[in-house]
Design a protein around this motif. Structure first.
Motif, PDB file in Angstrom:
ATOM      1  N   GLY A  33      -9.905  -0.837  14.236  1.00 24.66           N
ATOM      2  CA  GLY A  33      -9.856   0.618  14.093  1.00 24.66           C
ATOM      3  C   GLY A  33     -10.962   1.346  14.821  1.00 24.66           C
ATOM      4  O   GLY A  33     -11.305   2.473  14.472  1.00 24.66           O
ATOM      5  N   ARG A  34     -11.523   0.684  15.836  1.00 24.18           N
ATOM      6  CA  ARG A  34     -12.624   1.335  16.566  1.00 24.18           C
ATOM      7  C   ARG A  34     -12.342   1.470  18.047  1.00 24.18           C
ATOM      8  O   ARG A  34     -12.852   2.395  18.684  1.00 24.18           O
ATOM      9  CB  ARG A  34     -13.936   0.555  16.398  1.00 24.18           C
ATOM     10  N   SER A  35     -11.581   0.533  18.604  1.00 26.39           N
ATOM     11  CA  SER A  35     -11.379   0.521  20.050  1.00 26.39           C
ATOM     12  C   SER A  35      -9.918   0.288  20.394  1.00 26.39           C
ATOM     13  O   SER A  35      -9.079   0.139  19.514  1.00 26.39           O
ATOM     14  CB  SER A  35     -12.225  -0.587  20.697  1.00 26.39           C
ATOM     15  N   GLY A  36      -9.662   0.263  21.729  1.00 25.43           N
ATOM     16  CA  GLY A  36      -8.286   0.128  22.180  1.00 25.43           C
ATOM     17  C   GLY A  36      -8.001  -1.147  22.938  1.00 25.43           C
ATOM     18  O   GLY A  36      -6.879  -1.360  23.385  1.00 25.43           O
ATOM     19  N   SER A  40      -9.278  -5.752  19.609  1.00 22.78           N
ATOM     20  CA  SER A  40      -9.473  -4.756  18.550  1.00 22.78           C
ATOM     21  C   SER A  40      -8.144  -4.374  17.924  1.00 22.78           C
ATOM     22  O   SER A  40      -8.025  -4.275  16.700  1.00 22.78           O
ATOM     23  CB  SER A  40     -10.175  -3.515  19.130  1.00 22.78           C
ATOM     24  N   ILE A  41      -7.142  -4.167  18.749  1.00 17.86           N
ATOM     25  CA  ILE A  41      -5.816  -3.819  18.226  1.00 17.86           C
ATOM     26  C   ILE A  41      -5.248  -4.987  17.429  1.00 17.86           C
ATOM     27  O   ILE A  41      -4.669  -4.811  16.348  1.00 17.86           O
ATOM     28  CB  ILE A  41      -4.848  -3.418  19.364  1.00 17.86           C
ATOM     29  N   SER A  44      -6.910  -5.082  14.146  1.00 17.87           N
ATOM     30  CA  SER A  44      -6.367  -3.978  13.328  1.00 17.87           C
ATOM     31  C   SER A  44      -5.012  -4.361  12.743  1.00 17.87           C
ATOM     32  O   SER A  44      -4.703  -4.047  11.602  1.00 17.87           O
ATOM     33  CB  SER A  44      -6.212  -2.715  14.173  1.00 17.87           C
ATOM     34  N   GLU A  45      -4.216  -5.039  13.549  1.00 21.25           N
ATOM     35  CA  GLU A  45      -2.885  -5.455  13.083  1.00 21.25           C
ATOM     36  C   GLU A  45      -3.006  -6.455  11.937  1.00 21.25           C
ATOM     37  O   GLU A  45      -2.223  -6.424  10.987  1.00 21.25           O
ATOM     38  CB  GLU A  45      -2.089  -6.079  14.224  1.00 21.25           C
ATOM     39  N   TYR A  48      -3.812  -4.573   8.943  1.00 20.22           N
ATOM     40  CA  TYR A  48      -2.633  -3.798   8.539  1.00 20.22           C
ATOM     41  C   TYR A  48      -1.599  -4.700   7.858  1.00 20.22           C
ATOM     42  O   TYR A  48      -0.945  -4.295   6.893  1.00 20.22           O
ATOM     43  CB  TYR A  48      -2.029  -3.126   9.769  1.00 20.22           C
ATOM     44  N   ARG A  51      -2.552  -4.966   4.353  1.00 23.16           N
ATOM     45  CA  ARG A  51      -2.209  -3.728   3.624  1.00 23.16           C
ATOM     46  C   ARG A  51      -0.735  -3.706   3.271  1.00 23.16           C
ATOM     47  O   ARG A  51      -0.351  -3.367   2.150  1.00 23.16           O
ATOM     48  CB  ARG A  51      -2.486  -2.489   4.502  1.00 23.16           C
ATOM     49  N   PRO A  63       1.560   1.182   2.971  1.00 25.26           N
ATOM     50  CA  PRO A  63       0.305   0.481   3.251  1.00 25.26           C
ATOM     51  C   PRO A  63      -0.911   1.392   3.249  1.00 25.26           C
ATOM     52  O   PRO A  63      -2.027   0.936   2.978  1.00 25.26           O
ATOM     53  CB  PRO A  63       0.541  -0.136   4.641  1.00 25.26           C
ATOM     54  N   GLU A  64      -0.685   2.666   3.538  1.00 28.53           N
ATOM     55  CA  GLU A  64      -1.820   3.589   3.579  1.00 28.53           C
ATOM     56  C   GLU A  64      -2.424   3.809   2.188  1.00 28.53           C
ATOM     57  O   GLU A  64      -3.540   4.321   2.076  1.00 28.53           O
ATOM     58  CB  GLU A  64      -1.399   4.937   4.193  1.00 28.53           C
ATOM     59  N   GLY A 228     -14.086   5.169  12.175  1.00 30.40           N
ATOM     60  CA  GLY A 228     -13.401   4.878  13.431  1.00 30.40           C
ATOM     61  C   GLY A 228     -12.538   6.015  13.926  1.00 30.40           C
ATOM     62  O   GLY A 228     -11.965   5.937  15.012  1.00 30.40           O
ATOM     63  N   PRO A 241      -6.126   5.140   4.204  1.00 31.42           N
ATOM     64  CA  PRO A 241      -7.196   4.474   3.456  1.00 31.42           C
ATOM     65  C   PRO A 241      -8.596   4.776   3.977  1.00 31.42           C
ATOM     66  O   PRO A 241      -9.582   4.412   3.341  1.00 31.42           O
ATOM     67  CB  PRO A 241      -6.871   3.001   3.676  1.00 31.42           C
ATOM     68  N   ASP A 242      -8.674   5.460   5.127  1.00 29.97           N
ATOM     69  CA  ASP A 242      -9.969   5.681   5.768  1.00 29.97           C
ATOM     70  C   ASP A 242     -10.992   6.325   4.850  1.00 29.97           C
ATOM     71  O   ASP A 242     -12.181   6.027   4.914  1.00 29.97           O
ATOM     72  CB  ASP A 242      -9.780   6.552   7.018  1.00 29.97           C
TER      73      ASP A 242
ATOM     74  N   ILE B  10      -5.861   4.203  12.691  1.00 30.05           N
ATOM     75  CA  ILE B  10      -5.134   3.043  13.187  1.00 30.05           C
ATOM     76  C   ILE B  10      -4.007   2.672  12.208  1.00 30.05           C
ATOM     77  O   ILE B  10      -2.943   2.203  12.603  1.00 30.05           O
ATOM     78  CB  ILE B  10      -6.086   1.838  13.419  1.00 30.05           C
ATOM     79  N   THR B  11      -4.246   2.918  10.931  1.00 23.18           N
ATOM     80  CA  THR B  11      -3.205   2.634   9.923  1.00 23.18           C
ATOM     81  C   THR B  11      -1.978   3.500  10.179  1.00 23.18           C
ATOM     82  O   THR B  11      -0.842   3.005  10.161  1.00 23.18           O
ATOM     83  CB  THR B  11      -3.744   2.878   8.503  1.00 23.18           C
ATOM     84  N   ARG B  31      -5.879   4.338  22.096  1.00 24.28           N
ATOM     85  CA  ARG B  31      -6.878   5.311  21.671  1.00 24.28           C
ATOM     86  C   ARG B  31      -6.441   6.671  22.202  1.00 24.28           C
ATOM     87  O   ARG B  31      -5.956   6.790  23.323  1.00 24.28           O
ATOM     88  CB  ARG B  31      -8.258   4.959  22.235  1.00 24.28           C
ATOM     89  N   TYR B  43      -6.384   7.404  17.090  1.00 27.79           N
ATOM     90  CA  TYR B  43      -5.325   6.632  17.729  1.00 27.79           C
ATOM     91  C   TYR B  43      -4.078   7.475  17.936  1.00 27.79           C
ATOM     92  O   TYR B  43      -3.810   8.421  17.175  1.00 27.79           O
ATOM     93  CB  TYR B  43      -4.987   5.390  16.877  1.00 27.79           C
TER      94      TYR B  43
END
Lengths: 382, 73
Positions: A33-36, A40-41, A44-45, A48, A51, A63-64, A228, A241-242, B10-11, B31, B43
């Motif tokens: 959740g910080r980069s692309g 990182s993705i 994140s997956e 997720y 979740r 999931p959120e 992020g 959830p952030d 991202i979620t 991004r 995102y």
């Protein structure tokens, strides 16, 4: 070692959990959740996916709604300190863990009050009535354990949630001892805030927990920091959830938690519960025939208990009994179990008790060895 | 040329991508490009194809409440 301290944390962990944690350390090494970039993705997956698994497991809207915490205690703190303001009142049960009682004690300094509703084991009507009588005009929250970490006593949380909503009150449940052992349906039960440990009945690593809340975004925050997203804003994001997840997440832990949830799903909660209750009921039945053994509840029935059992051995201090078990290679927990209220309920606040709790991996042979050791300890010390 | 839909976290991005995928719409998570209206530090879901349908799908999922669209440069 015969490990019977699964109410503290489950051990051993299933192989897929160990593999998931190891794999995460090797493969999911970026901050999610910080980069692309691809790692990182990918990380994140992986987060997720956990979740999504948790949301499905507890039948949450999405999931959120799932925020990862370091343990159940943190999740409870987020609810209590995020919801209760000076002048508010909360209702708790007479069996609560310090995860609930200590934050409330701290909030009392700020003008929050609370009332303990008496629990009547095996009599849910009386328990619900007790909660009803504890409500007053300032009650904002009912928070209670789903099952006592000392006595295994189950509370009728669905009925208590319905009662709470009748009065426009929110409902939070400490599911530390029930997640993975009892079916929990957020959508169907009316629970507003579900606090769960990842490392007990869900077989995830220590350092994992969850706050699952369809309306978690309305809680005031206890911790703020980098999420992020929306970095230019000086205030915490309002969306889940952030909102509840500042700082770097425990990615290996979360990966392991997902594997644990999948493990429990594959085994089936009913099967796990049946197995563990058989072990506990066998232990209880044998212990009730033994000299010097003090039991405090009726024989655990699945509708009123989870598979946790506490006892004392004659006049032996509980911590001494715990040490004697350890010397025989049997892991139990003695003392007050971070739940002095539960001990006050049963009159064991001076000596505490010795607690045993099986897991899905505990066999009847281990139960027999425990009983043999118990018999020796009782005879040798009286 | 496709469109970006800035969804914040991202979620949200992963959820949106999965929902679009369920409707047969291919998308990517990137991004949010700087310079996009309201963009930066978050995102986006990039939809190379039928972004009009994608927009409706994401709207009905509640993921584009603060929608900021942009074109890929």
């Amino acid at each position: 070692m015969i490990y019977l301290d699964n109410a503290a944390t489950t051990y051993p962990k299933p192989r897929p959990v160990i593999d998931a944690v190891t794999r995460a350390l090797r493969v999911y090494g970026a901050n999610p959740g910080r980069s692309g970039y691809s790692m990182s993705i990918a990380t994140s997956e992986e987060v997720y996916r956990c979740r999504t698994a948790a949301a499905g497991f507890f039948n949450a809207p999405g999931p959120e709604c799932v925020a990862f915490t370091v343990n159940c205690t943190n999740a409870v703190n987020y609810v209590l300190k995020g919801l209760l303001k000076p002048g508010d009142h909360a209702v708790v049960s007479s069996l609560e863990h310090n995860a609930v009682m200590r934050p409330l004690d701290a909030l009392r300094e700020k003008g929050v009050t609370f009332t303990k509703a008496e629990v009547f084991p095996g009599d849910n009507d009386s328990t619900v009535d007790s909660f009803r009588k504890a409500i007053n005009g300032r009650t904002k929250l009912i928070i209670c354990t789903h099952a006592s970490n000392v006595w295994g006593i189950r509370l009728p949380v669905e009925r208590i949630a319905a009662l709470a909503h009748e009065y426009g009150i929110r409902m939070a449940v400490d599911c530390a001892q029930s997640a993975g052992v009892l079916p929990i349906d957020i959508n169907g039960s009316g629970i507003d805030y579900l606090c769960a440990a990842g490392h007990k009945g869900l077989y995830g690593p220590m350092g994992t927990g969850m706050l699952i809340a369809p309306d978690g975004g309305s809680l005031a925050t206890v911790i703020e920091g980098g999420t992020g997203t929306q970095s230019a804003l000086s205030s915490q994001p309002v969306t889940m959830p952030d909102r509840m997840e500042s700082g770097t997440q425990n990615v290996p832990g979360i990966a392991g938690l997902r594997a644990g949830i999948e493990f429990v799903k594959a085994r089936g909660i009913k099967n796990i519960n049946r197995h563990e209750m058989e072990i506990i009921r066998y232990m209880y039945d044998e212990m009730s025939k033994m000299k010097y053994i003090r039991l405090y509840t009726r024989q655990p029935q699945p509708e009123y208990y989870v598979p946790v059992l506490s006892f004392n051995v004659g006049s032996i201090p509980s911590e001494t009994a715990g040490r004697l078990f350890a010397e025989k290679g049997i892991a139990v927990r003695a003392g007050l179990h971070c739940a002095p209220e539960a001990h006050r309920f049963m009159g064991t606040q001076e000596n505490g008790a010795v607690r045993v709790a099986p897991s899905v991996f505990t066999g009847i042979g281990e139960a027999k060895q425990f009983l043999f050791a118990l018999g020796r300890i009782a005879r040798d010390n009286h | 040329m496709g469109k970006y839909f800035a969804v914040g976290s991202i979620t949200n991005a992963l959820k949106g991508r999965d929902i679009l995928s369920g409707k047969g719409i291919h998308s990517y998570i990137e991004r949010t490009p700087q310079g996009m209206p309201g963009g930066g530090c978050g995102y986006s879901i990039y939809v190379p194809g039928d972004f009009q349908t994608a927009e409706k799908v994401l709207d009905s999922a509640g993921l584009t409440g603060g929608r900021k669209e942009g074109n890929r440069r």
